[in-house]
Design an enzyme around this catalytic site. Sequence first.
Site, PDB file in Angstrom:
ATOM      1  N   CYS A  19       0.865  -1.184   0.000  1.00  0.00           N
ATOM      2  CA  CYS A  19       0.000   0.000   0.000  1.00  0.00           C
ATOM      3  C   CYS A  19       0.896   1.225   0.000  1.00  0.00           C
ATOM      4  O   CYS A  19       1.573   1.502   0.996  1.00  0.00           O
ATOM      5  CB  CYS A  19      -0.922   0.000   1.230  1.00  0.00           C
ATOM      6  SG  CYS A  19      -1.844   1.529   1.416  1.00  0.00           S
TER       7      CYS A  19
ATOM      8  N   GLN B 231      -5.596  13.135  13.190  1.00  0.00           N
ATOM      9  CA  GLN B 231      -5.444  13.411  11.753  1.00  0.00           C
ATOM     10  C   GLN B 231      -4.527  12.370  11.120  1.00  0.00           C
ATOM     11  O   GLN B 231      -3.462  12.053  11.673  1.00  0.00           O
ATOM     12  CB  GLN B 231      -4.877  14.812  11.534  1.00  0.00           C
ATOM     13  CG  GLN B 231      -5.828  15.936  11.871  1.00  0.00           C
ATOM     14  CD  GLN B 231      -6.897  16.167  10.805  1.00  0.00           C
ATOM     15  OE1 GLN B 231      -6.938  15.484   9.782  1.00  0.00           O
ATOM     16  NE2 GLN B 231      -7.768  17.126  11.046  1.00  0.00           N
TER      17      GLN B 231
ATOM     18  N   TYR C  50     -15.374  19.829  19.485  1.00  0.00           N
ATOM     19  CA  TYR C  50     -14.966  18.552  18.867  1.00  0.00           C
ATOM     20  C   TYR C  50     -13.461  18.385  19.089  1.00  0.00           C
ATOM     21  O   TYR C  50     -12.684  18.189  18.162  1.00  0.00           O
ATOM     22  CB  TYR C  50     -15.309  18.507  17.373  1.00  0.00           C
ATOM     23  CG  TYR C  50     -16.763  18.776  17.075  1.00  0.00           C
ATOM     24  CD1 TYR C  50     -17.703  17.745  17.091  1.00  0.00           C
ATOM     25  CD2 TYR C  50     -17.218  20.059  16.790  1.00  0.00           C
ATOM     26  CE1 TYR C  50     -19.043  17.986  16.825  1.00  0.00           C
ATOM     27  CE2 TYR C  50     -18.553  20.315  16.527  1.00  0.00           C
ATOM     28  CZ  TYR C  50     -19.457  19.275  16.553  1.00  0.00           C
ATOM     29  OH  TYR C  50     -20.783  19.519  16.299  1.00  0.00           O
TER      30      TYR C  50
ATOM     31  N   GLU D  62     -15.747  17.339  23.907  1.00  0.00           N
ATOM     32  CA  GLU D  62     -15.700  16.173  23.023  1.00  0.00           C
ATOM     33  C   GLU D  62     -16.682  15.128  23.557  1.00  0.00           C
ATOM     34  O   GLU D  62     -16.770  14.916  24.765  1.00  0.00           O
ATOM     35  CB  GLU D  62     -14.271  15.609  22.998  1.00  0.00           C
ATOM     36  CG  GLU D  62     -14.117  14.248  22.384  1.00  0.00           C
ATOM     37  CD  GLU D  62     -14.542  14.213  20.927  1.00  0.00           C
ATOM     38  OE1 GLU D  62     -15.337  13.323  20.585  1.00  0.00           O
ATOM     39  OE2 GLU D  62     -14.063  15.062  20.143  1.00  0.00           O
TER      40      GLU D  62
ATOM     41  N   ASP E 174     -13.684  21.788  14.758  1.00  0.00           N
ATOM     42  CA  ASP E 174     -13.175  20.773  13.833  1.00  0.00           C
ATOM     43  C   ASP E 174     -14.198  19.634  13.780  1.00  0.00           C
ATOM     44  O   ASP E 174     -13.997  18.569  14.358  1.00  0.00           O
ATOM     45  CB  ASP E 174     -11.806  20.265  14.310  1.00  0.00           C
ATOM     46  CG  ASP E 174     -11.172  19.294  13.322  1.00  0.00           C
ATOM     47  OD1 ASP E 174     -11.703  19.161  12.206  1.00  0.00           O
ATOM     48  OD2 ASP E 174     -10.148  18.672  13.680  1.00  0.00           O
TER      49      ASP E 174
ATOM     50  N   CYS F  38     -13.168  19.338   6.796  1.00  0.00           N
ATOM     51  CA  CYS F  38     -12.697  18.260   5.906  1.00  0.00           C
ATOM     52  C   CYS F  38     -13.681  18.053   4.760  1.00  0.00           C
ATOM     53  O   CYS F  38     -13.586  17.061   4.037  1.00  0.00           O
ATOM     54  CB  CYS F  38     -12.497  16.961   6.690  1.00  0.00           C
ATOM     55  SG  CYS F  38     -13.995  16.333   7.469  1.00  0.00           S
TER      56      CYS F  38
END
Length: 452
Positions: free
Chosen positions: A165, A283, A312, A333, A381, A408
């Site tokens: 990969c 991330q 978050y 969170e 986020d 994102c």
Amino acid sequence: MTSPPASTRPARGAELELTVDSLAHGGNGVARLDGYVVFVAGALPGDRVRAVVGKSKRAYAEARAVEILEPSPDRIAPVADHPGAPWQVLSYERQLAVKAEQVGDALRRIGRLDGFEQEPIVPAGQQWRYRNKVEYSFGTAEDGTLVCGFHAPGRWDEIVPMTDCKLVSERSNAAREQVLAWAREQGLSAWDRRGQNGLLRNLVVREGRRTGELQVRLVTSPGAFDADALVLAVDCEGLFWTQTEDLGESTQGGTTKKLKGSKRLREGLGDLEFLISPEAFFQTNTEMAEVLYGAAIELAGLRGSERVFDLYSGIGTIGLSLAARAREVVGVEIVERAVADAIDNARRNEITNARFFAGDIRLAMRELVEEAGKPDVCVIDPPRAGLSQKVVRRIVEAAPKKIVYVSCNPTTLAPNAAQLVEAGYELKRVRPVDMFPQTPHIECVALLERAA
């Protein structure tokens, strides 16, 4: 909306010859049949393709390219046979241009926003072998051999095996091969979603890019295997086994047991060190996460006197990165294990002006403001789905002077930014950051300021 003519709307299974003229958000090509839109997976602008229709709806169809009849001038030879790198046939410069264009398009067309500064997209430092985490699936080849790799595009029942990969390091690849060799030797079978039988579901391999540590987690249906043999087979710093009874395929949930090594993975980010539990979010591109969070710090423009809400907050990566420049940081969170990691990470980095709480932002925001006081800056986020209208209302009620939105998904940033603008904020700057080369995924950081 009027339906297309019956002669234009294709049936499921129909084969079409199409010329692709653009790329949609999410990466599929866009072609047209007498004005009827067909989204074509595996096709680039300028390609003429033969495609098979998978879904046919009133307004559009979804198809998959099965043959490139005339390649686009932008098309290049692929580096690897890899379902997780669909844009590798597009030059990297073109990938960046398309991503930047899609950020602006989403904000203007979906959000109906203008007057903001869109900064140039920040390219990735590495175009291959950049991921610190990957989730593989187990499957069965036609000859009955156990395989481990990724789902074929659009297929839940077909696994493309991997030997190398190219999105992860050589050591990460070696761990997958070690687990697969062990499983074959033990005669273990892949879980079959259709028959609801078999043992092996997923393999999650996570690497500390700054520490070199490897964390490996095997996800199975309830059952048993020779755990001692697995421990001996896999070279890693932390080995885990998750059992789940979920009918769908997911690496979240279930019961996780440590088989050997460290409970959490050590990873560096900037000047900080983080401990990451097996199921915690981090991330997946460490090097570009430093760039992304650097952009968030820059856009926040902290001077040392601000109270920052980190919504978050996960394991505290953004909040702790901001703490040295803020008076205090308050993180929220919903995942309790991640909150425990965030508290430990603050302690580990000797950061005393950051607090983290477990809670659902929709329900906890008012109480948080009462307890901690109103924020000067909110850093957000959120997951790909973006913010619900209720969360947007709670943020507006808290009335921060600045909102730094780490996104994102520009197609969910756009409506959220529009809602905040309607509530009295101005969208000032947007900086796209390429975290995931060879894929259509786009990250960006947006700054909104409360209008005077």
